[in-house]
Write a protein that holds these residues in place. Structure first.
Motif, mmCIF file in Angstrom:
data_model
loop_
_atom_site.group_PDB
_atom_site.id
_atom_site.type_symbol
_atom_site.label_atom_id
_atom_site.label_comp_id
_atom_site.label_asym_id
_atom_site.label_seq_id
_atom_site.Cartn_x
_atom_site.Cartn_y
_atom_site.Cartn_z
ATOM 1 N N GLU A 167 0.838 -1.194 0.000
ATOM 2 C CA GLU A 167 0.000 0.000 0.000
ATOM 3 C C GLU A 167 0.876 1.248 0.000
ATOM 4 O OE1 GLU A 167 -3.890 0.798 2.489
ATOM 5 O OE2 GLU A 167 -2.145 1.478 3.640
ATOM 6 N N THR A 169 1.062 5.812 -0.942
ATOM 7 C CA THR A 169 0.320 7.065 -0.896
ATOM 8 C C THR A 169 0.161 7.680 -2.290
ATOM 9 O OG1 THR A 169 2.322 8.370 -0.598
ATOM 10 C CG2 THR A 169 1.263 7.521 1.414
ATOM 11 N N GLU A 170 -0.654 8.714 -2.347
ATOM 12 C CA GLU A 170 -0.828 9.497 -3.573
ATOM 13 C C GLU A 170 0.496 10.092 -4.036
ATOM 14 O OE1 GLU A 170 -2.576 11.643 -6.752
ATOM 15 O OE2 GLU A 170 -3.577 10.171 -5.479
ATOM 16 N N ASN A 189 -6.248 0.756 -7.307
ATOM 17 C CA ASN A 189 -6.889 1.501 -6.228
ATOM 18 C C ASN A 189 -6.933 0.663 -4.956
ATOM 19 O OD1 ASN A 189 -7.449 3.836 -7.742
ATOM 20 N ND2 ASN A 189 -9.300 2.917 -8.584
ATOM 21 N N GLN A 191 -7.582 1.226 -0.410
ATOM 22 C CA GLN A 191 -8.586 1.755 0.506
ATOM 23 C C GLN A 191 -8.150 3.108 1.050
ATOM 24 O OE1 GLN A 191 -9.104 -1.316 3.481
ATOM 25 N NE2 GLN A 191 -10.441 -2.538 2.158
ATOM 26 N N ASN A 192 -9.131 3.913 1.406
ATOM 27 C CA ASN A 192 -8.884 5.200 2.067
ATOM 28 C C ASN A 192 -7.960 6.112 1.264
ATOM 29 O OD1 ASN A 192 -10.439 4.360 4.346
ATOM 30 N ND2 ASN A 192 -8.677 3.160 5.051
ATOM 31 N N GLY A 193 -8.187 6.163 -0.043
ATOM 32 C CA GLY A 193 -7.410 7.056 -0.889
ATOM 33 C C GLY A 193 -5.998 6.608 -1.159
ATOM 34 N N ARG A 194 -5.673 5.380 -0.854
ATOM 35 C CA ARG A 194 -4.328 4.858 -1.110
ATOM 36 C C ARG A 194 -4.324 3.943 -2.325
ATOM 37 N NH1 ARG A 194 -0.404 5.225 3.213
ATOM 38 N NH2 ARG A 194 -1.184 6.679 4.768
ATOM 39 N N TYR A 195 -3.132 3.485 -2.693
ATOM 40 C CA TYR A 195 -2.968 2.676 -3.893
ATOM 41 C C TYR A 195 -2.135 1.439 -3.560
ATOM 42 C CZ TYR A 195 -4.569 6.957 -6.091
ATOM 43 O OH TYR A 195 -5.305 8.058 -6.424
#
Length: 252
Positions: A167, A169-170, A189, A191-195
């Motif tokens: 996982e 970050t942006e 994609n 969870q919670n805006g992470r990749y």
């Protein structure tokens, strides 16, 4: 008993060693080969001696570098003499028989390379930073400089962290998109805006882009198999103080 993962793509003696069969205990239990860990140095030396024996070399013949997540490659032209400080680099190549090149990992990619016809081998430590800055291409270039043909080179990525466990970050994603907009293919994609980043797929992409003859991944995830592999990320998530290092090695 040591457990050694090999590939039919490389005919020379080689292996990605799991943590099984070592002398370390506690959080390092098994075959911890990292002097950079806080494990007892004499126990790490025992573990490395077991690896050297399995590779058919003396303890001094198991060569390694001081890994710094760089694209630096060392060309080994002569056996090391006595106590020599390890160079700061992340890959080695040689056509010298009787020595075993090795790299340490704990989620990053260990990559073993061979041109069987040219009699040239290589070993590289390729985390995301080293892979992005060109350590794999630099290793192929260094092999070619001592007689390999890149179209004959075979590369195998050993146990590494898989996409499902990686996982990010942006900001991490944007760093890769800045390098090449096509790198988006290596992210899913989360969870919670992470990749989720696919490190071995990225490594294979870089190797194949270098024009080598064959590249593969052994498809073992370090994070998801704690009985067999050390993992920096798993250790971090567990709140443990340190982690063991896996070793991969190849010799002519």
């Amino acid at each position: 008993m040591l457990e050694i993962i090999t590939s039919g793509a490389i005919p020379q003696r080689h292996g990605f060693f799991t943590r099984k069969g070592g002398a370390s205990s506690g959080i390092f239990a098994g075959l911890n080969c990292g002097f950079g860990s806080t494990d007892q140095a004499e126990i790490v030396a025992i573990n490395r001696a077991r690896v050297a024996e399995a590779m058919g070399v003396g303890a001094d013949g198991l060569l390694s570098v001081h890994q710094v997540h760089s694209a630096e490659v060392v060309t080994v032209t002569a056996p090391p003499g006595g106590s020599v400080e390890r160079p700061r680099a992340d890959a080695m190549v040689t056509r010298l028989p009787g020595v075993a090149l090795s790299v340490l990992t704990a989620d990053c990619q260990p990559v073993l390379l061979s041109d069987p016809e040219g009699g040239v081998i290589g070993a590289a430590h390729a985390g995301w930073r080293g892979a992005m800055t060109g350590v794999l291409e630099a290793t192929v270039d260094a092999m070619e400089a001592i007689g390999a043909s890149r179209t004959r080179i075979r590369a195998v990525i050993g146990p590494t962290i898989s996409q499902a466990a990686y996982e990010v970050t942006e900001d991490f994603l944007q760093n890769f998109l800045t390098e090449d907009p096509e790198n988006g293919r290596f992210f899913a994609n989360g969870q919670n805006g992470r990749y989720q980043f696919d490190l071995p797929a990225y490594g294979l992409h870089r190797l194949r882009g270098a024009g080598i003859g064959h590249a593969e991944w052994v498809r073992h995830c370090t994070y998801g198999d704690p009985d067999r592999f050390f993992s920096y990320r798993r250790t971090t998530h567990a709140g443990e103080a340190d982690y063991g290092r896996l070793i991969a090695s190849i010799r002519l």
